[in-house]
Design a protein around this motif. Sequence first.
Motif, PDB file in Angstrom:
ATOM      1  N   THR A   1       0.797  -1.281  -0.038  1.00  9.13           N
ATOM      2  CA  THR A   1      -0.032   0.136  -0.150  1.00  9.13           C
ATOM      3  C   THR A   1       0.992   1.302   0.001  1.00  9.13           C
ATOM      4  OG1 THR A   1      -1.961   1.063   1.097  1.00  9.13           O
ATOM      5  CG2 THR A   1      -0.136   0.095   2.722  1.00  9.13           C
ATOM      6  N   VAL A   2       0.493   2.229  -0.451  1.00 10.94           N
ATOM      7  CA  VAL A   2       1.057   3.545  -0.649  1.00 10.94           C
ATOM      8  C   VAL A   2       1.124   4.058   0.775  1.00 10.94           C
ATOM      9  CG1 VAL A   2       1.013   5.872  -1.803  1.00 10.94           C
ATOM     10  CG2 VAL A   2       0.245   3.714  -2.917  1.00 10.94           C
ATOM     11  N   VAL A   3       2.491   4.808   0.722  1.00 11.68           N
ATOM     12  CA  VAL A   3       2.656   5.733   2.227  1.00 11.68           C
ATOM     13  C   VAL A   3       3.650   6.748   1.623  1.00 11.68           C
ATOM     14  CG1 VAL A   3       2.570   3.896   3.808  1.00 11.68           C
ATOM     15  CG2 VAL A   3       4.783   4.522   2.594  1.00 11.68           C
ATOM     16  N   PRO A   4       3.542   7.671   2.669  1.00 15.44           N
ATOM     17  CA  PRO A   4       4.332   8.964   2.192  1.00 15.44           C
ATOM     18  C   PRO A   4       6.056   8.681   1.893  1.00 15.44           C
ATOM     19  CG  PRO A   4       2.882   9.481   4.051  1.00 15.44           C
ATOM     20  CD  PRO A   4       2.775   7.985   3.927  1.00 15.44           C
ATOM     21  N   LYS A   5       6.507   9.327   1.211  1.00 16.10           N
ATOM     22  CA  LYS A   5       7.876   9.543   0.854  1.00 16.10           C
ATOM     23  C   LYS A   5       8.856   9.251   2.229  1.00 16.10           C
ATOM     24  CE  LYS A   5      10.035   9.275  -2.051  1.00 16.10           C
ATOM     25  NZ  LYS A   5      10.374   8.232  -3.164  1.00 16.10           N
ATOM     26  N   ARG A   6       9.824   8.050   2.416  1.00 13.79           N
ATOM     27  CA  ARG A   6      10.656   7.886   3.627  1.00 13.79           C
ATOM     28  C   ARG A   6       9.553   7.766   4.940  1.00 13.79           C
ATOM     29  NH1 ARG A   6      12.628  11.625   0.229  1.00 13.79           N
ATOM     30  NH2 ARG A   6      11.730  13.447   1.113  1.00 13.79           N
ATOM     31  N   ALA A   7       8.665   7.246   4.957  1.00 11.85           N
ATOM     32  CA  ALA A   7       7.650   7.022   5.887  1.00 11.85           C
ATOM     33  C   ALA A   7       8.380   5.938   6.935  1.00 11.85           C
ATOM     34  CB  ALA A   7       6.465   6.432   5.483  1.00 11.85           C
ATOM     35  N   ILE A   8       8.107   6.045   8.275  1.00  6.82           N
ATOM     36  CA  ILE A   8       8.430   5.138   9.096  1.00  6.82           C
ATOM     37  C   ILE A   8       7.001   4.828   9.965  1.00  6.82           C
ATOM     38  CG2 ILE A   8       9.755   4.848  11.360  1.00  6.82           C
ATOM     39  CD1 ILE A   8      11.808   6.930  10.615  1.00  6.82           C
ATOM     40  N   LEU A   9       6.826   3.580   9.739  1.00  2.24           N
ATOM     41  CA  LEU A   9       5.636   2.883  10.290  1.00  2.24           C
ATOM     42  C   LEU A   9       5.983   2.263  11.560  1.00  2.24           C
ATOM     43  CD1 LEU A   9       5.462   3.148   6.953  1.00  2.24           C
ATOM     44  CD2 LEU A   9       3.365   1.925   7.372  1.00  2.24           C
ATOM     45  N   ARG A  10       4.921   2.277  12.365  1.00  3.00           N
ATOM     46  CA  ARG A  10       4.885   1.375  13.623  1.00  3.00           C
ATOM     47  C   ARG A  10       3.642   0.570  13.228  1.00  3.00           C
ATOM     48  NH1 ARG A  10       3.687   3.460  19.582  1.00  3.00           N
ATOM     49  NH2 ARG A  10       1.761   3.988  18.830  1.00  3.00           N
ATOM     50  N   PHE A  11       3.581  -0.900  13.441  1.00  2.00           N
ATOM     51  CA  PHE A  11       2.606  -1.471  13.223  1.00  2.00           C
ATOM     52  C   PHE A  11       2.317  -2.728  14.236  1.00  2.00           C
ATOM     53  CE2 PHE A  11       5.812  -3.334  10.676  1.00  2.00           C
ATOM     54  CZ  PHE A  11       5.260  -4.952  10.484  1.00  2.00           C
ATOM     55  N   LYS A  12       1.037  -3.277  14.180  1.00  3.96           N
ATOM     56  CA  LYS A  12       0.771  -4.524  15.078  1.00  3.96           C
ATOM     57  C   LYS A  12      -0.164  -5.300  14.088  1.00  3.96           C
ATOM     58  CE  LYS A  12      -2.862  -2.361  17.885  1.00  3.96           C
ATOM     59  NZ  LYS A  12      -3.128  -2.009  19.429  1.00  3.96           N
ATOM     60  N   LEU A  13      -0.285  -6.685  14.398  1.00  2.00           N
ATOM     61  CA  LEU A  13      -1.043  -7.721  13.571  1.00  2.00           C
ATOM     62  C   LEU A  13      -2.279  -8.086  14.407  1.00  2.00           C
ATOM     63  CD1 LEU A  13       1.646  -9.975  12.186  1.00  2.00           C
ATOM     64  CD2 LEU A  13       0.919  -7.970  11.157  1.00  2.00           C
ATOM     65  N   TYR A  14      -3.468  -7.975  13.756  1.00  2.00           N
ATOM     66  CA  TYR A  14      -4.798  -8.411  14.191  1.00  2.00           C
ATOM     67  C   TYR A  14      -5.099  -9.803  13.244  1.00  2.00           C
ATOM     68  CZ  TYR A  14      -5.771  -4.316  16.987  1.00  2.00           C
ATOM     69  OH  TYR A  14      -5.806  -3.548  17.948  1.00  2.00           O
ATOM     70  N   TYR A  15      -5.617 -10.998  14.079  1.00  2.00           N
ATOM     71  CA  TYR A  15      -6.012 -12.006  13.174  1.00  2.00           C
ATOM     72  C   TYR A  15      -7.099 -12.710  13.741  1.00  2.00           C
ATOM     73  CZ  TYR A  15      -3.103 -14.423  16.846  1.00  2.00           C
ATOM     74  OH  TYR A  15      -2.695 -15.039  18.115  1.00  2.00           O
TER      75      TYR A  15
END
Length: 257
Positions: free
Chosen positions: A207-221
């Motif tokens: 998926t598209v994100v801003p340039k030089r993005a730093i992402l924090r994420f977690k998973l749901y299942y």
Amino acid sequence: MFSGFDLGKPAQITFTSDYHELVTGDLKPEVNCHISYDPLRIVPKDGSYVHGDPSKPIFIHVQFKENGSTQSKELYSPNGIISDPHIDVTGRGSMLFQEVFIPSDAEELIIWFSYLNPNTNETLYDSDYDHHFHFRWPYHDAWVRKVDVVDDSLSDRFELEVGTIPSITQVSVNWRVLNSTELLKEVTPLKNVSQTDDGTKIWKLSTVVPKRAILRFKLYYEVNGRQYKNDNASQYFLAPQPQQINVPPPPQAPVQL
């Protein structure tokens, strides 16, 4: 493959006074799970409860599958009665404890708590509004195989690949961009694209994100219609992954001749 923050470490679930349930360590069958519980979650606010008073016990109730047999144990204070307990909403204050062994055939870990109010003879429950608290085995159910933020001309792309056990029916990622005010938070489903010879389901997102993005994420299942999460032992995951810092060894003392 991404190695989990607490993979292989002792399992613990902390129930904080601000009603969070924090899973740390490697929760899975055939281990002891350390339960840390703040009694302020359940006791009356009238000050009648004294921390760790054995005459006013708080019980933990445990099941290992839906509608299975129930084990009940009394929580304990390792320091006995504390008249002036340390209050800390993060779970680092005065807490009650218990150990729960998870058997090899456990389908999940289901927990709730009870307390008999001696003033009213009413049993109070901390049970997620009668739904109980449900936990599974995050590092062994759904794990990050590959993750990166790649250059894509005018924008970048968040590329994520997740592996799961066969019984998982849905996977989504809860992510936010840390270094941009444009996007606060997104929850995006992953697509099941294949299955390996050993039965591992492969799920992908691009998926598209801003340039030089730093992402924090977690998973749901989702398993059997119920949602669980892998938040990397409350540390979350990062994309792109930070480079490992190699700390040089300390200098050796000169050899005495």
